[in-house]
Design an enzyme around this catalytic site. Structure first.
Site, PDB file in Angstrom:
ATOM      1  N   ARG A 198       0.811  -1.216  -0.148  1.00  0.00           N
ATOM      2  CA  ARG A 198       0.083  -0.368  -0.140  1.00  0.00           C
ATOM      3  C   ARG A 198       1.181   1.154   0.217  1.00  0.00           C
ATOM      4  O   ARG A 198       0.223   2.317  -0.207  1.00  0.00           O
ATOM      5  CB  ARG A 198      -0.734   0.109   1.209  1.00  0.00           C
ATOM      6  CG  ARG A 198      -2.271   1.211   1.520  1.00  0.00           C
ATOM      7  CD  ARG A 198      -2.951   1.249   1.535  1.00  0.00           C
ATOM      8  NE  ARG A 198      -3.954  -0.516   2.241  1.00  0.00           N
ATOM      9  CZ  ARG A 198      -4.616  -0.443   3.012  1.00  0.00           C
ATOM     10  NH1 ARG A 198      -4.676  -0.021   3.869  1.00  0.00           N
ATOM     11  NH2 ARG A 198      -5.297  -2.253   3.131  1.00  0.00           N
ATOM     12  N   ILE A 232      -1.748   5.446   7.956  1.00  0.00           N
ATOM     13  CA  ILE A 232      -3.438   5.572   7.062  1.00  0.00           C
ATOM     14  C   ILE A 232      -3.876   4.021   6.699  1.00  0.00           C
ATOM     15  O   ILE A 232      -2.683   3.399   6.855  1.00  0.00           O
ATOM     16  CB  ILE A 232      -2.488   6.301   6.195  1.00  0.00           C
ATOM     17  CG1 ILE A 232      -0.855   5.433   5.142  1.00  0.00           C
ATOM     18  CG2 ILE A 232      -3.300   7.952   5.750  1.00  0.00           C
ATOM     19  CD1 ILE A 232      -1.143   6.369   3.425  1.00  0.00           C
ATOM     20  N   GLY A 233      -4.263   3.627   7.472  1.00  0.00           N
ATOM     21  CA  GLY A 233      -4.994   2.551   7.426  1.00  0.00           C
ATOM     22  C   GLY A 233      -6.064   1.990   7.649  1.00  0.00           C
ATOM     23  O   GLY A 233      -7.228   2.788   7.525  1.00  0.00           O
ATOM     24  N   GLU A 250     -10.618 -13.194  21.633  1.00  0.00           N
ATOM     25  CA  GLU A 250     -11.852 -13.778  21.212  1.00  0.00           C
ATOM     26  C   GLU A 250     -11.894 -13.534  22.972  1.00  0.00           C
ATOM     27  O   GLU A 250     -12.882 -13.767  24.127  1.00  0.00           O
ATOM     28  CB  GLU A 250     -11.005 -15.352  21.679  1.00  0.00           C
ATOM     29  CG  GLU A 250     -10.729 -16.076  20.422  1.00  0.00           C
ATOM     30  CD  GLU A 250     -11.777 -16.465  19.874  1.00  0.00           C
ATOM     31  OE1 GLU A 250     -12.609 -16.562  19.661  1.00  0.00           O
ATOM     32  OE2 GLU A 250     -11.611 -16.214  18.430  1.00  0.00           O
ATOM     33  N   GLU A 257      -8.071  -1.230  15.756  1.00  0.00           N
ATOM     34  CA  GLU A 257      -7.005  -1.130  14.428  1.00  0.00           C
ATOM     35  C   GLU A 257      -5.929  -1.826  15.740  1.00  0.00           C
ATOM     36  O   GLU A 257      -6.001  -2.193  17.186  1.00  0.00           O
ATOM     37  CB  GLU A 257      -7.359   0.026  13.029  1.00  0.00           C
ATOM     38  CG  GLU A 257      -6.839   1.192  14.794  1.00  0.00           C
ATOM     39  CD  GLU A 257      -4.943   1.337  15.046  1.00  0.00           C
ATOM     40  OE1 GLU A 257      -4.306   1.692  14.338  1.00  0.00           O
ATOM     41  OE2 GLU A 257      -4.902   1.482  16.181  1.00  0.00           O
ATOM     42  N   MET A 258      -4.616  -1.974  15.110  1.00  0.00           N
ATOM     43  CA  MET A 258      -3.632  -2.652  15.738  1.00  0.00           C
ATOM     44  C   MET A 258      -2.076  -1.619  16.407  1.00  0.00           C
ATOM     45  O   MET A 258      -0.929  -2.712  16.292  1.00  0.00           O
ATOM     46  CB  MET A 258      -3.549  -4.250  15.625  1.00  0.00           C
ATOM     47  CG  MET A 258      -4.502  -5.005  15.055  1.00  0.00           C
ATOM     48  SD  MET A 258      -3.940  -6.172  13.967  1.00  0.00           S
ATOM     49  CE  MET A 258      -2.470  -6.519  15.547  1.00  0.00           C
ATOM     50  N   GLU A 259      -2.457  -0.277  15.599  1.00  0.00           N
ATOM     51  CA  GLU A 259      -1.078   0.686  15.469  1.00  0.00           C
ATOM     52  C   GLU A 259      -0.719   1.682  16.594  1.00  0.00           C
ATOM     53  O   GLU A 259      -0.215   2.257  16.864  1.00  0.00           O
ATOM     54  CB  GLU A 259      -0.528   0.940  13.964  1.00  0.00           C
ATOM     55  CG  GLU A 259       0.235  -0.536  13.931  1.00  0.00           C
ATOM     56  CD  GLU A 259      -1.096  -1.212  12.647  1.00  0.00           C
ATOM     57  OE1 GLU A 259      -0.976  -2.924  12.469  1.00  0.00           O
ATOM     58  OE2 GLU A 259      -2.711  -0.552  12.588  1.00  0.00           O
ATOM     59  N   SER A 269     -12.784  -0.852   7.068  1.00  0.00           N
ATOM     60  CA  SER A 269     -12.990  -1.839   5.727  1.00  0.00           C
ATOM     61  C   SER A 269     -13.932  -2.951   6.090  1.00  0.00           C
ATOM     62  O   SER A 269     -13.811  -3.721   5.419  1.00  0.00           O
ATOM     63  CB  SER A 269     -12.097  -2.451   5.645  1.00  0.00           C
ATOM     64  OG  SER A 269     -11.333  -2.404   7.122  1.00  0.00           O
ATOM     65  N   ASP A 270     -14.405  -3.390   7.502  1.00  0.00           N
ATOM     66  CA  ASP A 270     -15.129  -4.097   8.452  1.00  0.00           C
ATOM     67  C   ASP A 270     -15.720  -3.652   8.994  1.00  0.00           C
ATOM     68  O   ASP A 270     -16.062  -2.654  10.432  1.00  0.00           O
ATOM     69  CB  ASP A 270     -13.899  -4.716   8.977  1.00  0.00           C
ATOM     70  CG  ASP A 270     -13.299  -5.813   8.258  1.00  0.00           C
ATOM     71  OD1 ASP A 270     -13.574  -6.691   7.042  1.00  0.00           O
ATOM     72  OD2 ASP A 270     -12.014  -4.894   7.465  1.00  0.00           O
TER      73      ASP A 270
END
EC number: 2.4.2.1
Length: 234
Positions: free
Chosen positions: A24, A88-89, A162, A179-181, A203-204
């Protein structure tokens, strides 16, 4: 040159956009920058420097998750003199009024753990975005007519989480997305007296289980990149 970035001194701009996916980064550099030059490809993590409206910009991948981002952000800030880092993600929405393709500006980023958590020990540190960047990004998004949300997000260390009880509490407390960052990015920027912001595209959706098809994800991210660039140089 550092352990993880092969760029020479001066190859990295003071403003760096950081997508997670190195491909990306390549796509964004080729689409938005004039005369982009590849400045890093160590371990397949691509970085490019070019010009945008007369301003020098680097677009460099971060990898997935806070441990990976921490490596690249630390080296960009400490060794290459970066002053502005904008993530950006993609993200997963956690509120009913947030829709696929909407843009989220992360004002704060909650987390259970970051690579920096050992520094704070019992302190519940609250990482937040740079207000000037946040304000500029909001104005840029308004100018585009993009559906936009500003608020808190959650940065998780675990993609396949979970913990439905935790997700329920995030939704209850108005967290916009996961998100993760971003939490580690904001923490490192504060430590190095730099500016940081996460500009995210949904996105989800965790509530509806909707998801953008893979072929639509890249094309849906153009607004996010333009908003980040306009915010950085407003």
């Amino acid at each position: 040159m550092t352990v993880h970035i092969g760029a020479a001194p001066g190859d990295i701009a003071e403003t760096v956009l950081m997508p997670g996916d190195p491909l990306r980064a390549k796509w964004a550099a080729e689409r938005f920058l004039e005369n982009p030059v590849c400045v890093n490809e160590v371990r397949g993590m691509l970085g490019f420097t070019g010009m945008w409206r007369g301003n020098r910009v680097t677009i460099h991948g971060s990898g997935m998750g806070m441990p990976s981002l921490s490596i690249y952000a630390n080296e960009l800030l400490r060794d290459y003199g970066a002053k502005t880092l904008i993530r950006i993600g993609s993200c997963g929405a956690m509120q009913a009024d947030v829709k696929l393709r909407d843009v989220i500006l992360a004002m704060t980023a909650s987390t259970l753990s970051t690579p920096s958590s050992g520094i704070f020990r019992e302190l519940n540190y609250a990482p937040c975005a740079d207000y000037g960047l946040l304000q500029a990004a909001y104005k840029a998004a308004e100018g585009k007519g993009s559906p936009i949300h500003v608020g808190g997000i959650y940065s998780s260390d675990v993609f396949y989480d979970e913990r439905p009880d935790l997700n329920e509490q995030m939704v209850r407390h108005g967290v916009l997305a996961v998100e993760m960052e971003a939490a580690e990015l904001y923490t490192l920027a504060a430590r190095h007296k730099a500016r940081a912001l996460a500009v995210l595209t949904v996105s989800d959706h965790l509530l509806t289980e909707e998801a953008l098809p893979s072929e639509e994800r890249q094309s849906s991210f153009s607004d996010m990149v333009e908003i980040a660039l306009e915010a950085a140089f407003s």
